[in-house]
Motif scaffolding. Sequence first.
Motif, mmCIF file in Angstrom:
data_model
loop_
_atom_site.group_PDB
_atom_site.id
_atom_site.type_symbol
_atom_site.label_atom_id
_atom_site.label_comp_id
_atom_site.label_asym_id
_atom_site.label_seq_id
_atom_site.Cartn_x
_atom_site.Cartn_y
_atom_site.Cartn_z
ATOM 1 N N PHE A 112 0.834 -1.204 0.000
ATOM 2 C CA PHE A 112 0.000 0.000 0.000
ATOM 3 C C PHE A 112 0.870 1.255 0.000
ATOM 4 C CE2 PHE A 112 -3.281 3.024 1.279
ATOM 5 C CZ PHE A 112 -4.269 2.657 0.377
ATOM 6 N N LEU A 116 0.572 4.390 -2.709
ATOM 7 C CA LEU A 116 0.573 5.813 -2.379
ATOM 8 C C LEU A 116 1.724 6.552 -3.057
ATOM 9 C CD1 LEU A 116 -0.271 5.610 1.428
ATOM 10 C CD2 LEU A 116 -1.638 6.800 -0.297
ATOM 11 N N ARG A 120 1.206 9.474 -6.029
ATOM 12 C CA ARG A 120 1.499 10.870 -5.728
ATOM 13 C C ARG A 120 2.919 11.307 -6.092
ATOM 14 N NH1 ARG A 120 -1.936 13.524 -2.395
ATOM 15 N NH2 ARG A 120 -0.746 15.297 -3.186
ATOM 16 N N GLU A 141 -6.066 11.508 -5.883
ATOM 17 C CA GLU A 141 -6.475 10.971 -4.588
ATOM 18 C C GLU A 141 -6.995 9.552 -4.805
ATOM 19 O OE1 GLU A 141 -9.254 13.630 -2.753
ATOM 20 O OE2 GLU A 141 -7.887 15.343 -2.870
ATOM 21 N N LEU A 142 -6.834 8.706 -3.790
ATOM 22 C CA LEU A 142 -7.246 7.309 -3.928
ATOM 23 C C LEU A 142 -8.731 7.112 -3.677
ATOM 24 C CD1 LEU A 142 -4.225 5.479 -2.259
ATOM 25 C CD2 LEU A 142 -4.635 5.948 -4.679
ATOM 26 N N ALA A 143 -9.333 7.966 -2.861
ATOM 27 C CA ALA A 143 -10.763 7.830 -2.580
ATOM 28 C C ALA A 143 -11.562 7.912 -3.876
ATOM 29 C CB ALA A 143 -11.211 8.922 -1.614
ATOM 30 N N TYR A 162 -6.925 -2.147 3.685
ATOM 31 C CA TYR A 162 -6.262 -0.846 3.648
ATOM 32 C C TYR A 162 -6.882 0.038 2.573
ATOM 33 C CZ TYR A 162 -2.629 -3.481 6.175
ATOM 34 O OH TYR A 162 -1.943 -4.277 7.061
ATOM 35 N N ALA A 163 -7.120 -0.551 1.392
ATOM 36 C CA ALA A 163 -7.684 0.219 0.288
ATOM 37 C C ALA A 163 -9.086 0.708 0.616
ATOM 38 C CB ALA A 163 -7.695 -0.628 -0.980
ATOM 39 N N ALA A 165 -10.252 1.356 3.525
ATOM 40 C CA ALA A 165 -10.140 2.424 4.518
ATOM 41 C C ALA A 165 -9.830 3.766 3.860
ATOM 42 C CB ALA A 165 -9.058 2.083 5.539
ATOM 43 N N PHE A 166 -9.227 3.749 2.678
ATOM 44 C CA PHE A 166 -8.940 4.970 1.938
ATOM 45 C C PHE A 166 -10.076 5.328 0.979
ATOM 46 C CE2 PHE A 166 -4.852 4.794 3.726
ATOM 47 C CZ PHE A 166 -4.143 5.938 3.401
ATOM 48 N N MET A 168 -11.454 3.341 -1.409
ATOM 49 C CA MET A 168 -11.338 2.757 -2.737
ATOM 50 C C MET A 168 -12.361 1.635 -2.932
ATOM 51 S SD MET A 168 -7.189 2.553 -3.320
ATOM 52 C CE MET A 168 -7.314 2.623 -5.120
#
Length: 313
Positions: A112, A116, A120, A141-143, A162-163, A165-166, A168
Motif C-alpha cells: 500500500f 501511495l 502521488r 487521490e485514492l478515494a 487498507y484500500a 479504509a482509503f 477505494m
Amino acid sequence: MTTTLITTPTFARHSPDPWELLASAGAGPLRPCENTALPPGELLSRIGTADALIVGMDAITAEVIEAAGRLKVIAKHGVGVDTIDLAAARARGIPVVCAPGSNSRAVAEYTFGLVLSAARGVTASHGAVAAGEWPKLFGPELAGRTIGIVGFGRIGRLLAGYAAAFGMTVLAHDPYVTETPGARSVGLDDLLTRADVVSLHLPADPDAGPLLSRERLTAMKPGALLVNAARGGLVDEDALAALLKDGHLGGAALDAFAHEPLPADSPLRTAPNVLLTSHMAACTPEANRAMGVLVAEDVVRVLAGQPALRPAA
C-alpha cells in the motif's frame, strides 16, 4: 553430525531465536555467506553434506536436489516455493516446508505504501528536491478510485482492507478462492480494464509465461498504475517499460523482477513514472523473526522424524 545449510543472508538477522532453535536441537546451522545469497556453484558443492536446507530466492533445481545425498528437508525462508522443484523433491521423498502468513502484514503494508508513492510521485519528488529542484507534482487521490487485487490470499485480503479504509472500490480475481470478503470477485480481463490500480499477489508459473502479457498490459485502463510485490515473472517487463514510455500506463511500482538483482540493461531502469525497490516488501524485524522461527521449528521436527507442521505441498 547433522548440518543445516542456510543460503539466505536474512535468516535470523533480527532475532537469535531461529538460530538457537536449530543449534539447541543439534541441527548444526551453517551460513557460508553473511551478506549475500550463496552462489549457485557453491550451493552445488556444499549440498552433498547437508541434512537440511533453508533457502531464500535460490533456484533449488532438480540438479541441486539430485546432488543432495543426505538431504531430509528443504525449508523456504518465506512463503512462495515457486523457485523450488517440488516434483524433484517429492520424487526423492524430501518434504518442502515454508512459513505461511509470516510476512503477510509486512508485504501488505509495503504494497500500500507503493500504491501511495506511485500515485502521488513521492520518490520522483524526493529525487528532484535532492537534486536542487522544487517541483509541484500532481497525482490522484485514492478515494473513489478502483483497485484490482490479483490473488486474494492473506496479503490480498489485508491490502483490500487498507484500500477500503482509503475509500477505494476493491475488485478481486483469484481462481482458487470462492469468497472475497470486502471485494467484488471478477474475471482477470474485466479487472484489468476497470482498475485504476492493479496489484499482484500470487506465485508465478515459469512454464506459463507472464500472467500480464503485452496484450493484457495493453488492455489495462489508460493511465492505470501497476504494483508488483509478488514475483517478477508475472509481468512482461519489456512490454511494461514500453507502455510506460508511450504513456498508456500512468506508472508502476515494482519490488520483484524476473532477474534479480535488476540487470543493468533492463528497460525498466529508464522508464518514466516507475518506482523500483529491491525485493524488500517482507523485510521487517517482525516478519524476519516469524519466518525464521516457523521454518526452524519444522526443520527440527523433520530431522527428528516427525511430520512437518507447515508443508508447502
